[in-house]
Design a protein around this motif. Structure first.
Motif, PDB file in Angstrom:
ATOM      1  N   PHE A  72       0.749  -1.087   0.063  1.00  0.00           N
ATOM      2  CA  PHE A  72      -0.003  -0.151   0.062  1.00  0.00           C
ATOM      3  C   PHE A  72       0.795   1.179   0.040  1.00  0.00           C
ATOM      4  CE2 PHE A  72      -2.617   3.148   2.883  1.00  0.00           C
ATOM      5  CZ  PHE A  72      -3.244   3.479   2.018  1.00  0.00           C
ATOM      6  N   MET A  73       0.812   2.151  -0.991  1.00  0.00           N
ATOM      7  CA  MET A  73       1.293   3.469  -1.127  1.00  0.00           C
ATOM      8  C   MET A  73       2.699   3.391  -1.883  1.00  0.00           C
ATOM      9  SD  MET A  73      -0.525   6.167  -0.428  1.00  0.00           S
ATOM     10  CE  MET A  73      -2.307   6.342  -0.034  1.00  0.00           C
ATOM     11  N   ASP A  74       3.189   2.241  -1.981  1.00  0.00           N
ATOM     12  CA  ASP A  74       4.372   2.138  -2.839  1.00  0.00           C
ATOM     13  C   ASP A  74       4.196   2.702  -4.101  1.00  0.00           C
ATOM     14  OD1 ASP A  74       5.671   1.153  -0.605  1.00  0.00           O
ATOM     15  OD2 ASP A  74       5.651  -0.903  -1.214  1.00  0.00           O
ATOM     16  N   VAL A  75       5.132   3.232  -4.610  1.00  0.00           N
ATOM     17  CA  VAL A  75       5.190   4.004  -6.044  1.00  0.00           C
ATOM     18  C   VAL A  75       6.127   3.045  -6.929  1.00  0.00           C
ATOM     19  CG1 VAL A  75       5.960   5.752  -7.442  1.00  0.00           C
ATOM     20  CG2 VAL A  75       4.972   6.112  -5.256  1.00  0.00           C
ATOM     21  N   ILE A  76       5.735   2.711  -7.993  1.00  0.00           N
ATOM     22  CA  ILE A  76       6.424   1.463  -8.983  1.00  0.00           C
ATOM     23  C   ILE A  76       6.437   2.251 -10.157  1.00  0.00           C
ATOM     24  CG2 ILE A  76       6.153  -0.770 -10.008  1.00  0.00           C
ATOM     25  CD1 ILE A  76       5.885  -0.766  -6.993  1.00  0.00           C
ATOM     26  N   GLU A  77       7.717   2.409 -10.696  1.00  0.00           N
ATOM     27  CA  GLU A  77       7.918   2.952 -11.952  1.00  0.00           C
ATOM     28  C   GLU A  77       8.772   2.046 -12.910  1.00  0.00           C
ATOM     29  OE1 GLU A  77      10.438   6.964 -13.197  1.00  0.00           O
ATOM     30  OE2 GLU A  77      10.276   6.428 -11.136  1.00  0.00           O
ATOM     31  N   LEU A  78       8.244   2.332 -14.128  1.00  0.00           N
ATOM     32  CA  LEU A  78       9.217   1.773 -15.085  1.00  0.00           C
ATOM     33  C   LEU A  78       9.820   2.656 -16.121  1.00  0.00           C
ATOM     34  CD1 LEU A  78       6.579  -0.282 -14.262  1.00  0.00           C
ATOM     35  CD2 LEU A  78       6.598  -1.105 -16.548  1.00  0.00           C
ATOM     36  N   PRO A  79      11.110   3.212 -15.818  1.00  0.00           N
ATOM     37  CA  PRO A  79      11.679   3.972 -16.462  1.00  0.00           C
ATOM     38  C   PRO A  79      11.797   4.276 -17.957  1.00  0.00           C
ATOM     39  CG  PRO A  79      12.957   3.386 -14.596  1.00  0.00           C
ATOM     40  CD  PRO A  79      11.969   2.380 -14.613  1.00  0.00           C
ATOM     41  N   LYS A  80      11.923   2.696 -18.452  1.00  0.00           N
ATOM     42  CA  LYS A  80      12.145   2.792 -20.019  1.00  0.00           C
ATOM     43  C   LYS A  80      10.839   3.088 -20.809  1.00  0.00           C
ATOM     44  CE  LYS A  80      15.834  -0.524 -20.281  1.00  0.00           C
ATOM     45  NZ  LYS A  80      16.129  -1.963 -20.460  1.00  0.00           N
TER      46      LYS A  80
END
Length: 241
Positions: free
Chosen positions: A87-95
């Motif tokens: 919960f509340m984690d930020v997931i990022e896919l830079p590509k």
């Protein structure tokens, strides 16, 4: 105690109901490693990549993507495919320049809500406990397992705004009447409403909160209320709320 599997694996039928996997497709699934979130409140990074984001067709491809550092959690590369995301984690896919925040839906399932880059620069953390340490400073214990040492006074139930990835506390949302809260547990999980009244009990019974919504009011446990702002949420939510 029921056998949930080995230290490395988890039997599928024993996995949390919110995991998006079929319990009978295979006997085993990945078991989250020890980390910031408990098993019942998290998703292994492999399942996020393969079954939710669907950027991999199988576990082998998902492991390669993760091991390459192509997935950021709270602004940091996570190369452990078992890392628990919650919960509340930020997931990022830079590509692909895609960013998501992990939030609960109305069925209690953890879902990835797309957000813009500006929203990805911070996360919200609820204070679950606090202690005074040497030097008179306060150590905050946060809902995602991390600790933060601060000079200012905060209360349990308050929410702090944390920059990621450097973990600097930039703002504070006080747990009080009039704030907007997201319900994180119970039968109203995933609902958004205004904190109308906080009921403090003088016994061993838990504190409760009266929540006001467009459809009326309801009572829930104080531990289930995650405040998001004074007048409106400081983060974007599903449905444009």
């Amino acid at each position: 105690m029921a056998n949930m599997g080995s230290r490395k694996h988890l039997k599928r039928f024993k996995s949390p109901v919110h995991w998006p996997i079929h319990p009978k497709e295979d006997k085993w699934t990945v078991k989250p490693s020890a980390g910031p979130h408990a098993i019942d409140d998290s998703l292994p990074l492999l399942i996020v990549v393969r079954d939710i984001l669907k950027v991999a067709d199988n576990a082998r491809e998902a492991k390669i993507i993760i091991n390459n550092g192509d997935i950021l959690v709270d602004g940091r590369e996570r190369k452990d495919y078992k890392f628990p995301v919650g919960f509340m984690d930020v997931i990022e896919l830079p590509k692909s320049e895609k960013v998501y925040r992990v939030l609960p839906d109305h069925k209690g399932r953890l879902v990835l809500h797309p957000i813009d880059k500006k929203n990805a620069e911070f996360k919200l953390c609820m204070i679950t406990d606090k202690t005074t340490i040497k030097g008179g400073k306060t150590q905050l214990n946060l809902h995602d397992g991390r600790n933060s040492i601060v000079d200012k006074k905060y209360s349990s139930g308050d929410v702090i705004v944390v920059e990621i990835p450097d973990q600097t506390v930039t703002d504070h949302i006080k747990f009080e009447s009039g704030t907007v809260g997201l319900i994180t547990g119970g039968k109203h999980i995933g609902e958004l409403g205004k904190v109308k009244e906080i009921n403090i009990t003088k016994s061993s019974k838990p504190n409760t909160v009266e929540i006001e919504t467009d459809d009326g009011t309801f009572l829930t446990l104080a531990d289930y209320v995650f405040v998001l702002g004074k007048d409106e949420p400081v983060i974007s939510l599903p449905g444009g709320k």
